[in-house]
Design an enzyme around this catalytic site. Structure first.
Site, PDB file in Angstrom:
ATOM      1  N   SER A 262       3.219  33.489  43.994  1.00 53.10           N
ATOM      2  CA  SER A 262       3.198  34.862  44.537  1.00 53.10           C
ATOM      3  C   SER A 262       3.921  34.982  45.885  1.00 53.10           C
ATOM      4  O   SER A 262       3.337  35.454  46.868  1.00 53.10           O
ATOM      5  CB  SER A 262       1.763  35.395  44.644  1.00 53.10           C
ATOM      6  OG  SER A 262       1.172  35.490  43.369  1.00 53.10           O
ATOM      7  N   PRO A 263       5.206  34.620  45.938  1.00 57.06           N
ATOM      8  CA  PRO A 263       5.932  34.709  47.207  1.00 57.06           C
ATOM      9  C   PRO A 263       6.128  36.144  47.693  1.00 57.06           C
ATOM     10  O   PRO A 263       6.345  36.357  48.885  1.00 57.06           O
ATOM     11  CB  PRO A 263       7.297  34.063  46.889  1.00 57.06           C
ATOM     12  CG  PRO A 263       7.443  34.160  45.407  1.00 57.06           C
ATOM     13  CD  PRO A 263       6.045  34.073  44.854  1.00 57.06           C
TER      14      PRO A 263
ATOM     15  N   THR B 222       4.571  47.500  47.521  1.00 57.65           N
ATOM     16  CA  THR B 222       4.003  48.764  47.038  1.00 57.65           C
ATOM     17  C   THR B 222       2.807  49.256  47.857  1.00 57.65           C
ATOM     18  O   THR B 222       2.444  50.428  47.752  1.00 57.65           O
ATOM     19  CB  THR B 222       3.540  48.594  45.568  1.00 57.65           C
ATOM     20  OG1 THR B 222       2.669  47.470  45.495  1.00 57.65           O
ATOM     21  CG2 THR B 222       4.718  48.365  44.633  1.00 57.65           C
TER      22      THR B 222
ATOM     23  N   ALA C  98       3.630  38.306  47.133  1.00 60.04           N
ATOM     24  CA  ALA C  98       2.231  38.739  47.058  1.00 60.04           C
ATOM     25  C   ALA C  98       1.962  39.571  45.805  1.00 60.04           C
ATOM     26  O   ALA C  98       1.228  40.571  45.852  1.00 60.04           O
ATOM     27  CB  ALA C  98       1.833  39.494  48.331  1.00 60.04           C
ATOM     28  N   GLY C  99       2.556  39.157  44.702  1.00 66.47           N
ATOM     29  CA  GLY C  99       2.320  39.847  43.437  1.00 66.47           C
ATOM     30  C   GLY C  99       2.827  41.283  43.423  1.00 66.47           C
ATOM     31  O   GLY C  99       2.392  42.093  42.608  1.00 66.47           O
ATOM     32  N   GLY C 100       3.730  41.632  44.328  1.00 71.20           N
ATOM     33  CA  GLY C 100       4.287  42.986  44.403  1.00 71.20           C
ATOM     34  C   GLY C 100       3.619  43.835  45.478  1.00 71.20           C
ATOM     35  O   GLY C 100       4.153  44.862  45.904  1.00 71.20           O
TER      36      GLY C 100
ATOM     37  N   TYR D  72      -3.933  32.321  31.372  1.00 69.78           N
ATOM     38  CA  TYR D  72      -3.095  33.516  31.457  1.00 69.78           C
ATOM     39  C   TYR D  72      -3.139  34.255  30.124  1.00 69.78           C
ATOM     40  O   TYR D  72      -3.079  33.627  29.053  1.00 69.78           O
ATOM     41  CB  TYR D  72      -1.625  33.164  31.796  1.00 69.78           C
ATOM     42  CG  TYR D  72      -1.441  32.546  33.171  1.00 69.78           C
ATOM     43  CD1 TYR D  72      -2.429  32.642  34.148  1.00 69.78           C
ATOM     44  CD2 TYR D  72      -0.267  31.872  33.489  1.00 69.78           C
ATOM     45  CE1 TYR D  72      -2.261  32.070  35.400  1.00 69.78           C
ATOM     46  CE2 TYR D  72      -0.088  31.299  34.742  1.00 69.78           C
ATOM     47  CZ  TYR D  72      -1.092  31.395  35.695  1.00 69.78           C
ATOM     48  OH  TYR D  72      -0.916  30.830  36.929  1.00 69.78           O
TER      49      TYR D  72
END
Ligand code: NAP
Length: 306
Positions: free
Chosen positions: A216-217, A225, A219-221, A58
């Site tokens: 990612s519950p 969006t 889905a990473g946003g 990361y």
């Protein structure tokens, strides 16, 4: 009123985690300094979130910098207040890894031992609570990898061992050679990524008695969006659920959906927004009715033949 966050023992012979885990993958984009990140960690503690997830690759703009950023913040708040999960095995292109000329996975003994020593140094800790093999290395020699992981535990550098993104067969293979129990499998699961409920991942977790960590519950946003038609449809189903359970919105309904599965009890959230984190804590403790949960599944496949 604020929700009380429970704690979960993730395996019979494993550690106890807060029911919501905070992931540091995006932290260098979210916080301008380690002081700001330390302030955020104090907020998490206040909300009962004590478990932190990170990984060597990361980093932003270049991979391999977040562990050090997080370590500096942890030192300001107190190492013993947290359970720290980090990983090993992913090799990315980075000025910090000039020996890598292509992305790959490496679960050799040499790389595992080197990676753990680097993580301890960067995080500034004596021991990692749970070390995960980040991705299955297709070239894995199970005896060698298991031997290295057991060595890390016997030397006190990690307290427990887990895996991430492992299929049931790969998890079983590694477990067959390891002395240490596999205390978790960190996997992707959300209303946009339903595979673990039908590919055997969750069945095996329930059979073996470990609690998966869910990355990612939301889905990473993307769930919130994206303009994609199918995702907009899912958002509207989740908005209805949110209204019914007085949750803040579709993101929180997605977390309640994930946490409702018997193997989905440990969402790893990535938001830095305090209201969203409060919303996630409430969502993780909200028990969706069976038919509301299935309304998410039928939105993806009305035949229920996933
Ligand atoms: N093991 C693995 O292979 C693996 C892979 C990926 C991730 N992970 C772990 O899982 C952690 C969480 O992953 P993630 O960050 O993808 O999780 P996530 O919680 O699904 O996504 C977080 C992102 O969504 C945004 N978001 C949340 N709620 C929103 C809303 N209502 N509207 C708009 N945007 C919203 C957040 O922005 P704000 O900050 O603005 O709220 C943040 O950018 C990572 O930090 C990492 O520790 C593991």
């Amino acid at each position: 009123m604020r929700s009380e966050l429970r704690r979960i023992k993730i395996h019979e012979n494993g550690p106890e985690f807060s029911r919501v885990v905070w992931g540091s993958m995006r932290s260098e984009q979210q916080f301008a300094s380690s002081d700001a990140l330390a302030e955020h960690l104090r907020f998490l503690l206040d909300r009962g979130i004590t478990t932190l997830d990170t990984a060597p690759p990361y980093g932003h703009p270049d991979p391999y910098t977040v562990e050090e950023f997080l370590g500096r913040a942890i030192a300001k708040v107190g190492r013993n207040k947290f359970e720290i999960v980090t990983k090993c095995g992913i090799q990315r292109l980075s000025p910090h890894r000039t020996e890598n000329w292509i992305r790959h996975f490496d679960s050799t003994e040499k790389e595992i031992l080197r990676s753990v020593d680097r993580s301890l140094q960067k995080l500034g800790v004596d021991a990692i609570d749970v070390l995960l093999v980040h991705r299955p290395d297709y070239l894995m020699d199970p005896d060698e990898t298991a031997g290295a992981l057991d060595k890390v535990v016997s030397e006190g550098k990690a307290r427990y061992i887990g895996v991430s993104n492992f299929s049931p067969s790969r998890l079983n293979l590694l477990a067959s050679r390891l002395k240490a129990p596999i205390v978790t499998n960190q996997v992707q699961f959300s209303p946009l990524h339903l595979e673990p409920i039908s590919d055997g991942t969750f069945d095996l977790a329930l059979q073996l008695g470990h609690v998966p960590m869910i990355w990612s519950p939301v889905a990473g946003g993307r769930l919130l969006t994206s303009d994609d038609e199918a995702i907009r449809g899912m958002r509207s189903v989740l908005s209805e659920i949110a209204k019914k359970y007085s949750l803040a919105g579709p993101a929180e309904a997605a977390i309640a959906f994930v946490a409702r599965h018997p193997a989905g009890r440990l969402p790893v959230i990535g938001s830095a927004n305090r209201e969203r984190i409060d919303g996630a804590v409430k969502a993780a403790e909200t028990q969706l009715d069976r038919q509301d949960w299935y309304s998410v599944i039928t939105q993806v496949d009305s035949t229920l033949n996933l």
